[in-house]
Write an enzyme that holds these catalytic residues in place. Structure first.
Site, PDB file in Angstrom:
ATOM      1  N   ASN A 103      47.901  64.194  18.385  1.00 24.03           N
ATOM      2  CA  ASN A 103      46.558  64.033  17.832  1.00 24.03           C
ATOM      3  C   ASN A 103      46.710  63.748  16.340  1.00 24.03           C
ATOM      4  O   ASN A 103      46.995  64.657  15.568  1.00 24.03           O
ATOM      5  CB  ASN A 103      45.751  65.327  18.070  1.00 24.03           C
ATOM      6  CG  ASN A 103      44.375  65.268  17.422  1.00 24.03           C
ATOM      7  OD1 ASN A 103      43.944  64.223  16.934  1.00 24.03           O
ATOM      8  ND2 ASN A 103      43.676  66.405  17.418  1.00 24.03           N
ATOM      9  N   TRP A 104      46.534  62.485  15.984  1.00 21.25           N
ATOM     10  CA  TRP A 104      46.787  62.091  14.585  1.00 21.25           C
ATOM     11  C   TRP A 104      45.642  62.502  13.658  1.00 21.25           C
ATOM     12  O   TRP A 104      45.746  62.356  12.443  1.00 21.25           O
ATOM     13  CB  TRP A 104      47.007  60.575  14.497  1.00 21.25           C
ATOM     14  CG  TRP A 104      48.191  60.075  15.265  1.00 21.25           C
ATOM     15  CD1 TRP A 104      49.083  60.806  15.997  1.00 21.25           C
ATOM     16  CD2 TRP A 104      48.617  58.710  15.380  1.00 21.25           C
ATOM     17  NE1 TRP A 104      50.032  59.985  16.554  1.00 21.25           N
ATOM     18  CE2 TRP A 104      49.770  58.688  16.190  1.00 21.25           C
ATOM     19  CE3 TRP A 104      48.135  57.502  14.866  1.00 21.25           C
ATOM     20  CZ2 TRP A 104      50.452  57.514  16.507  1.00 21.25           C
ATOM     21  CZ3 TRP A 104      48.808  56.328  15.179  1.00 21.25           C
ATOM     22  CH2 TRP A 104      49.957  56.332  15.989  1.00 21.25           C
ATOM     23  N   LYS A 105      44.530  62.955  14.235  1.00 22.61           N
ATOM     24  CA  LYS A 105      43.355  63.331  13.438  1.00 22.61           C
ATOM     25  C   LYS A 105      43.002  62.172  12.489  1.00 22.61           C
ATOM     26  O   LYS A 105      43.193  61.011  12.847  1.00 22.61           O
ATOM     27  CB  LYS A 105      43.595  64.659  12.724  1.00 22.61           C
ATOM     28  CG  LYS A 105      44.040  65.757  13.724  1.00 22.61           C
ATOM     29  CD  LYS A 105      44.008  67.145  13.186  1.00 22.61           C
ATOM     30  CE  LYS A 105      44.460  68.120  14.263  1.00 22.61           C
ATOM     31  NZ  LYS A 105      44.410  69.513  13.847  1.00 22.61           N
ATOM     32  N   HIS A 136      37.538  69.405  20.783  1.00 22.50           N
ATOM     33  CA  HIS A 136      38.472  69.972  19.802  1.00 22.50           C
ATOM     34  C   HIS A 136      37.707  70.920  18.878  1.00 22.50           C
ATOM     35  O   HIS A 136      36.548  70.668  18.541  1.00 22.50           O
ATOM     36  CB  HIS A 136      39.112  68.837  18.988  1.00 22.50           C
ATOM     37  CG  HIS A 136      40.289  69.299  18.189  1.00 22.50           C
ATOM     38  ND1 HIS A 136      40.146  69.987  17.000  1.00 22.50           N
ATOM     39  CD2 HIS A 136      41.620  69.209  18.422  1.00 22.50           C
ATOM     40  CE1 HIS A 136      41.352  70.296  16.537  1.00 22.50           C
ATOM     41  NE2 HIS A 136      42.263  69.837  17.386  1.00 22.50           N
ATOM     42  N   GLU A 188      37.789  71.293  15.827  1.00 19.03           N
ATOM     43  CA  GLU A 188      37.274  70.634  14.614  1.00 19.03           C
ATOM     44  C   GLU A 188      35.960  69.915  14.916  1.00 19.03           C
ATOM     45  O   GLU A 188      35.053  69.880  14.083  1.00 19.03           O
ATOM     46  CB  GLU A 188      38.348  69.682  14.048  1.00 19.03           C
ATOM     47  CG  GLU A 188      39.491  70.476  13.421  1.00 19.03           C
ATOM     48  CD  GLU A 188      40.843  69.786  13.445  1.00 19.03           C
ATOM     49  OE1 GLU A 188      40.913  68.565  13.654  1.00 19.03           O
ATOM     50  OE2 GLU A 188      41.858  70.505  13.255  1.00 19.03           O
ATOM     51  N   GLU A 214      44.011  75.845  22.314  1.00 20.30           N
ATOM     52  CA  GLU A 214      44.395  75.789  20.898  1.00 20.30           C
ATOM     53  C   GLU A 214      43.729  76.934  20.143  1.00 20.30           C
ATOM     54  O   GLU A 214      42.540  76.836  19.780  1.00 20.30           O
ATOM     55  CB  GLU A 214      43.934  74.473  20.273  1.00 20.30           C
ATOM     56  CG  GLU A 214      44.553  73.236  20.864  1.00 20.30           C
ATOM     57  CD  GLU A 214      44.536  72.069  19.870  1.00 20.30           C
ATOM     58  OE1 GLU A 214      45.617  71.593  19.546  1.00 20.30           O
ATOM     59  OE2 GLU A 214      43.459  71.665  19.413  1.00 20.30           O
ATOM     60  N   GLY A 264      47.068  73.939  12.185  1.00 18.73           N
ATOM     61  CA  GLY A 264      47.336  73.485  10.821  1.00 18.73           C
ATOM     62  C   GLY A 264      47.732  74.600   9.867  1.00 18.73           C
ATOM     63  O   GLY A 264      47.772  74.401   8.658  1.00 18.73           O
ATOM     64  N   SER A 315      50.222  74.322  15.579  1.00 18.98           N
ATOM     65  CA  SER A 315      51.502  74.399  14.876  1.00 18.98           C
ATOM     66  C   SER A 315      52.710  74.304  15.807  1.00 18.98           C
ATOM     67  O   SER A 315      53.698  75.018  15.627  1.00 18.98           O
ATOM     68  CB  SER A 315      51.555  75.662  14.006  1.00 18.98           C
ATOM     69  OG  SER A 315      50.513  75.633  13.044  1.00 18.98           O
ATOM     70  N   GLY A 360      49.402  68.274  16.248  1.00 21.13           N
ATOM     71  CA  GLY A 360      48.726  67.665  15.103  1.00 21.13           C
ATOM     72  C   GLY A 360      49.747  67.198  14.069  1.00 21.13           C
ATOM     73  O   GLY A 360      50.348  66.130  14.200  1.00 21.13           O
ATOM     74  N   GLY A 361      49.967  68.014  13.042  1.00 18.82           N
ATOM     75  CA  GLY A 361      50.810  67.627  11.904  1.00 18.82           C
ATOM     76  C   GLY A 361      52.159  67.048  12.301  1.00 18.82           C
ATOM     77  O   GLY A 361      52.589  66.017  11.759  1.00 18.82           O
TER      78      GLY A 361
HETATM   79  P1  13P Z   1      48.644  71.308  14.213  1.00 21.59           P
HETATM   80  O1  13P Z   1      49.768  70.947  15.160  1.00 21.59           O
HETATM   81  O2  13P Z   1      48.682  70.531  12.929  1.00 21.59           O
HETATM   82  O3  13P Z   1      48.518  72.777  14.040  1.00 21.59           O
HETATM   83  O4  13P Z   1      47.280  70.817  14.928  1.00 21.59           O
HETATM   84  C1  13P Z   1      47.018  71.246  16.223  1.00 21.59           C
HETATM   85  C2  13P Z   1      45.842  70.510  16.730  1.00 21.59           C
HETATM   86  O5  13P Z   1      44.724  70.769  16.349  1.00 21.59           O
HETATM   87  C3  13P Z   1      46.090  69.421  17.703  1.00 21.59           C
HETATM   88  O6  13P Z   1      44.891  69.002  18.281  1.00 21.59           O
END
Ligand code: 13P
Length: 259
Positions: free
Chosen positions: A11-13, A101, A103, A173, A179, A219, A240-241
């Site tokens: 997930n590149w956000k 998600h 977010e 999640e 993050g 993470s 994510g990251g």
């Molecule tokens: P991180 O891997 O950066 O913690 O993000 C997780 C996430 O929200 C994937 O959708």
């Protein structure tokens, strides 16, 4: 694990323009092998502006990654400024769409009802939802984590039939792990993913529950991927990251090779 094929999703956000996206996909194509994709499904979820570019390189170079999206609207068309319809994504050969998600829920106010409409619209367009759920730290400390995710999964899957449910992906999640560099322990992540599966069993029975793939997200890094992914109820990761860098994402996708 039953014979569920793990799925590792990036997930590149809101990161990477379409030039950067192209570079990352090409780098991944050098690092990830046929053996990897025989063992693990890999989906990439770029921002909307990159999707056409990523689709073009995946198809031109016959790269074995699934194309994903991070979001869509539930309506097919209309006066919804800024939104994208499920059929527009399906037309670009998007296979998986992240929905619900934290977010989107917390920053953009998406309700369980909206998320359910999106799940149904994504399925109707022939794509698979990655339905997200997860608790805050306060909810965890109050002992409400399992009831929260059971509620989110039940609401998100309303009116989904058993056949559709069996193909779905659900991502657990924990919000406090996203993050933050803080990961749920493998034990806690396993317990929560088992709780997701038992919620699905309560709704659809054991056979469907054994077929649904459940990801852990929060993470996930190369260093913790193997331990998380080898838990019996964890069938993949929503990353994510660490998905923004080819080497770290490839190493997560290759979790089975490390101890
Ligand atoms: P991180 O891997 O950066 O913690 O993000 C997780 C996430 O929200 C994937 O959708």
């Amino acid at each position: 694990m039953a014979d569920r094929k793990p799925i590792i999703s990036g997930n590149w956000k809101m990161h990477l323009n379409h030039f950067e996206a192209l570079k990352l996909v090409q780098e991944l194509s050098y690092l990830i092998t046929e053996d990897d994709v025989d063992a693990v499904d890999i989906s990439l979820h770029p921002p909307f502006t990159d999707i056409r570019t990523v689709q073009t390189v995946l198809e031109a170079d016959k790269l074995p990654f699934h194309l994903g999206a991070q979001h869509c609207h539930f309506e097919e068309k209309g006066a919804f400024t800024g939104e994208v319809a499920p059929s527009m994504l399906a037309k670009l050969n998007v296979g998986y769409v992240i929905v619900g998600h934290s977010e989107r829920r917390e920053v953009f106010g998406e309700s369980d009802e909206m998320i359910n409409k999106k799940v149904l619209a994504i399925l109707a367009a022939g794509m698979l939802p990655i339905l997200c759920c997860g608790e805050t730290l306060e909810e965890r400390e109050a002992g409400e984590a399992e009831s929260k995710i059971a509620r989110q999964v039940t609401a998100g899957m309303a009116s989904v039939n058993a056949e559709q449910a069996a193909d779905m992906v659900i991502a657990y999640e924990p919000i406090w792990a996203i993050g933050t560099g803080r990961t749920a322990s493998a034990e806690d992540a396993q317990a929560m993913c088992a709780a997701v599966r038992s919620t699905v069993a309560g709704l659809y029975g054991d056979e469907v529950a054994q077929s649904v793939r459940i990801q852990y997200g929060g993470s996930v890094k190369p260093v913790n991927a193997h331990e998380l992914m080898t838990q019996p109820d964890i069938d993949g990761a929503l990353v994510g990251g660490a998905a923004l860098e080819a080497d770290s994402f490839a190493r997560i996708a290759q979790f089975r090779l490390s101890e």
